[in-house]
Scaffold this active site. Structure first.
Site, PDB file in Angstrom:
ATOM      1  N   ALA A  91       0.766  -1.024  -0.015  1.00 61.93           N
ATOM      2  CA  ALA A  91       0.027  -0.146  -0.015  1.00 61.93           C
ATOM      3  C   ALA A  91       0.920   1.201  -0.078  1.00 61.93           C
ATOM      4  O   ALA A  91       2.199   1.179   0.310  1.00 61.93           O
ATOM      5  CB  ALA A  91      -0.916  -0.161   1.213  1.00 61.93           C
ATOM      6  N   GLU A 111      -5.038  -4.784  -8.865  1.00 59.32           N
ATOM      7  CA  GLU A 111      -5.113  -5.004  -7.541  1.00 59.32           C
ATOM      8  C   GLU A 111      -6.393  -5.155  -6.833  1.00 59.32           C
ATOM      9  O   GLU A 111      -6.888  -5.977  -5.777  1.00 59.32           O
ATOM     10  CB  GLU A 111      -4.068  -4.083  -6.817  1.00 59.32           C
ATOM     11  N   LYS A 129       4.225   4.220   6.031  1.00 52.75           N
ATOM     12  CA  LYS A 129       2.908   4.229   4.965  1.00 52.75           C
ATOM     13  C   LYS A 129       1.719   4.562   6.029  1.00 52.75           C
ATOM     14  O   LYS A 129       0.649   4.858   5.324  1.00 52.75           O
ATOM     15  CB  LYS A 129       2.723   2.884   4.290  1.00 52.75           C
TER      16      LYS A 129
HETATM   17  C1  A5P Z   1       1.075  -0.764  -6.941  1.00 51.94           C
HETATM   18  O1  A5P Z   1       0.336  -0.218  -7.692  1.00 51.94           O
HETATM   19  C2  A5P Z   1       0.703  -0.292  -5.431  1.00 51.94           C
HETATM   20  O2  A5P Z   1      -0.448  -0.181  -4.953  1.00 51.94           O
HETATM   21  C3  A5P Z   1       1.670  -0.805  -4.495  1.00 51.94           C
HETATM   22  O3  A5P Z   1       0.895  -1.740  -3.866  1.00 51.94           O
HETATM   23  C4  A5P Z   1       2.480   0.072  -3.613  1.00 51.94           C
HETATM   24  O4  A5P Z   1       3.025   1.226  -4.548  1.00 51.94           O
HETATM   25  C5  A5P Z   1       3.410  -0.361  -2.816  1.00 51.94           C
HETATM   26  O5  A5P Z   1       4.767  -0.435  -2.943  1.00 51.94           O
HETATM   27  P1  A5P Z   1       5.873  -0.716  -2.345  1.00 51.94           P
HETATM   28  O6  A5P Z   1       5.547  -1.748  -1.667  1.00 51.94           O
HETATM   29  O7  A5P Z   1       7.159  -0.407  -3.135  1.00 51.94           O
HETATM   30  O8  A5P Z   1       5.874   0.548  -1.362  1.00 51.94           O
END
Ligand code: A5P
Length: 236
Positions: A91, A111, A129
């Site tokens: 996320a 997703e 996050k």
């Molecule tokens: C992909 O589109 C996103 O929803 C990813 O799940 C999100 O960017 C998480 O990425 P990281 O794990 O690299 O932070």
């Protein structure tokens, strides 16, 4: 002290390892996208080898497909397996209700489809996050749109109080093209008071394929730090 990058990778890995403990023999899982999920794919691959674990995965993006291939995780489709036991995904922001902003990797539509097909959605993320309100700290809401509708969608977003722009590629001039052949619009609404209401309004705009607001979908979130993992569970 270790360099920051190494601490961050440790945090992502810690969250991923906890999530993979939920994967059981015979499960068909959704495999999310992003750098945190890469650690989960690695661990699933390790368990397939060491425990002869029998799992199949539906990848949420081309990147996720490559992660599955690299880690020898058999892949399947939603056509073959319309109901998934579990999805593990990352996320971009997560609030106290476990509502999410996703899509900085551009994979938000698949997703969301895969998450909706799953009995359980487990989110893995590093501590950066976590947020009080979605949209804080300049975090935009990624929105997948039909290229044909981009101008209309940008106008409608501005009437909803957002500043929107088409995401540009870094390895190419011009817009990012998603795995589905669409554009991504990043819409900055500032801190979002009512994410569910915003989601409803956005979904009513013609040409919006999907939004990166994931409301009421997460069951468990593992928030990794360099020294451990915090488990958050949705109140039912
Ligand atoms: C992909 O589109 C996103 O929803 C990813 O799940 C999100 O960017 C998480 O990425 P990281 O794990 O690299 O932070």
């Amino acid at each position: 002290m270790k360099p920051k990058g190494e601490e961050l990778e440790k945090a992502k890995r810690n969250a991923a390892l906890e999530a993979v403990k939920h994967v059981e023999n015979g499960f068909v899982i959704g495999l999310g996208s992003g750098s945190t999920v890469a650690y989960a794919a690695e661990e699933i691959g390790r368990r397939i080898k060491s425990e002869s674990l029998n799992v199949k995965a539906v990848p949420t993006s081309y990147q996720a497909l490559m992660l599955a291939v690299k880690n020898s995780i058999p892949v399947t489709t939603l056509d073959e397996n319309p109901t998934l036991d579990l999805t593990i995904d990352g996320a971009d922001q997560i609030d106290k209700n476990l509502d999410l902003i996703k899509g900085m990797g551009g994979a938000l539509t698949r997703e969301k489809v895969v998450a909706a097909a799953s009995k359980k959605l487990i989110i893995i993320a590093d501590w950066r996050k976590k947020t009080l309100k979605l949209g804080e700290n300049g975090q935009p809401v990624p929105i997948e749109v039909l290229p044909f509708a981009a101008a209309l969608v940008i106008r409608r977003i501005s009437t909803l109080g957002g500043k929107a722009r088409v995401r540009e590629g870094s390895g190419k001039v011009g817009p990012v093209i998603t795995d589905n052949g669409n554009f991504i619009i990043d819409a900055d609404f500032g801190p979002i008071e009512n994410p569910a209401e915003l989601e409803r309004k956005l979904k009513a705009v013609p040409g919006i394929v999907e939004t990166g607001l994931f409301i009421g979908m997460t069951d468990i979130a593992y928030i990794g730090s360099p020294s451990g993992v915090e488990k958050l569970e949705r109140k039912k």
